[in-house]
Design a protein around this motif. Structure first.
Motif, PDB file in Angstrom:
ATOM      1  N   GLU A  33       6.647   2.228  -1.850  1.00 28.17           N
ATOM      2  CA  GLU A  33       8.043   2.477  -2.170  1.00 28.17           C
ATOM      3  C   GLU A  33       8.572   3.879  -1.778  1.00 28.17           C
ATOM      4  O   GLU A  33       7.623   4.790  -1.492  1.00 28.17           O
ATOM      5  CB  GLU A  33       8.274   2.359  -3.558  1.00 28.17           C
ATOM      6  CG  GLU A  33       7.823   3.219  -4.526  1.00 28.17           C
ATOM      7  CD  GLU A  33       8.208   3.255  -6.192  1.00 28.17           C
ATOM      8  OE1 GLU A  33       9.045   1.973  -6.416  1.00 28.17           O
ATOM      9  OE2 GLU A  33       7.788   3.851  -6.763  1.00 28.17           O
ATOM     10  N   VAL A  81      19.636   4.860  -2.150  1.00 27.20           N
ATOM     11  CA  VAL A  81      18.563   5.776  -1.671  1.00 27.20           C
ATOM     12  C   VAL A  81      19.313   7.235  -0.940  1.00 27.20           C
ATOM     13  O   VAL A  81      20.497   6.854  -0.508  1.00 27.20           O
ATOM     14  CB  VAL A  81      17.964   5.057  -0.557  1.00 27.20           C
ATOM     15  CG1 VAL A  81      16.713   5.935   0.339  1.00 27.20           C
ATOM     16  CG2 VAL A  81      17.137   3.985  -1.082  1.00 27.20           C
ATOM     17  N   TRP A 113       5.572  -2.415   1.943  1.00 25.32           N
ATOM     18  CA  TRP A 113       6.643  -2.126   1.094  1.00 25.32           C
ATOM     19  C   TRP A 113       6.975  -3.057  -0.035  1.00 25.32           C
ATOM     20  O   TRP A 113       7.039  -4.319   0.376  1.00 25.32           O
ATOM     21  CB  TRP A 113       7.784  -1.843   2.138  1.00 25.32           C
ATOM     22  CG  TRP A 113       7.677  -0.822   3.034  1.00 25.32           C
ATOM     23  CD1 TRP A 113       7.201  -0.762   4.350  1.00 25.32           C
ATOM     24  CD2 TRP A 113       7.886   0.767   2.711  1.00 25.32           C
ATOM     25  NE1 TRP A 113       7.213   0.633   4.985  1.00 25.32           N
ATOM     26  CE2 TRP A 113       7.594   1.427   3.974  1.00 25.32           C
ATOM     27  CE3 TRP A 113       8.224   1.427   1.708  1.00 25.32           C
ATOM     28  CZ2 TRP A 113       7.630   2.798   3.918  1.00 25.32           C
ATOM     29  CZ3 TRP A 113       8.180   2.841   1.697  1.00 25.32           C
ATOM     30  CH2 TRP A 113       8.115   3.591   2.843  1.00 25.32           C
ATOM     31  N   ASP A 117      12.594  -2.032  -1.113  1.00 27.84           N
ATOM     32  CA  ASP A 117      12.667  -0.727  -0.300  1.00 27.84           C
ATOM     33  C   ASP A 117      12.794  -1.045   1.024  1.00 27.84           C
ATOM     34  O   ASP A 117      13.308  -0.233   2.073  1.00 27.84           O
ATOM     35  CB  ASP A 117      11.413  -0.022  -0.505  1.00 27.84           C
ATOM     36  CG  ASP A 117      11.541   0.833  -1.924  1.00 27.84           C
ATOM     37  OD1 ASP A 117      11.372   1.846  -2.050  1.00 27.84           O
ATOM     38  OD2 ASP A 117      11.724  -0.052  -2.965  1.00 27.84           O
TER      39      ASP A 117
END
Length: 138
Positions: A33, A81, A113, A117
């Motif tokens: 991640e 993010v 991942w 993510d």
């Protein structure tokens, strides 16, 4: 009701993105991640990102730009993010992670991942200056 926000940092240095392998909880262990964590009540997302990167990696980082969009993490919880710049410290896996890797753009598929993510990493790839040596820390 507002969704609970989890923030993650896309730390890029010398054309590589930092990936963190989860060690907990068991259902996420071994998956990768972007490091980060939950925004606490009364905390800004940017403030939470700075705090989480300090707690999880032992670094001081500065949020740069929010990546457009948010991704569902589960009922009532979303991932946001930011690109982030390392200010000081060398990242170490202190909490919830057992390994860190700096990945070049061509290596991003080399790790497994977490599903939430993946779209965020794709957006990061489109936005970061992968070949820009000016972005590298001296």
């Amino acid at each position: 009701m507002n969704a609970r926000v989890v923030v993650a940092g896309a730390l890029c240095e010398r054309g590589r993105l930092l990936a963190a392998r989860r060690s907990a909880p068991p259902e996420f262990a071994g998956r990768w991640e972007l490091p980060g964590g939950k925004v606490e009540p009364g905390e800004s997302p940017e403030g939470a990102l700075v705090r989480e990167l300090r707690e999880e990696l032992g670094v001081v980082a500065e949020p740069v730009e929010r990546i457009p969009g948010e991704w569902p993490l589960g009922p009532g919880c979303v991932l946001q993010v930011w690109t982030a710049r390392l200010i000081s410290g060398q990242p170490r896996p202190l909490e919830d992670h057992d390994e860190l890797r700096w990945l070049a753009v061509g290596e991003l598929d080399a790790v497994d991942w977490l599903p939430q993510d993946r779209p965020a990493v794709r957006e990061v790839v489109r936005r970061l200056p992968w070949d820009d040596p000016e972005g590298a820390r001296g």
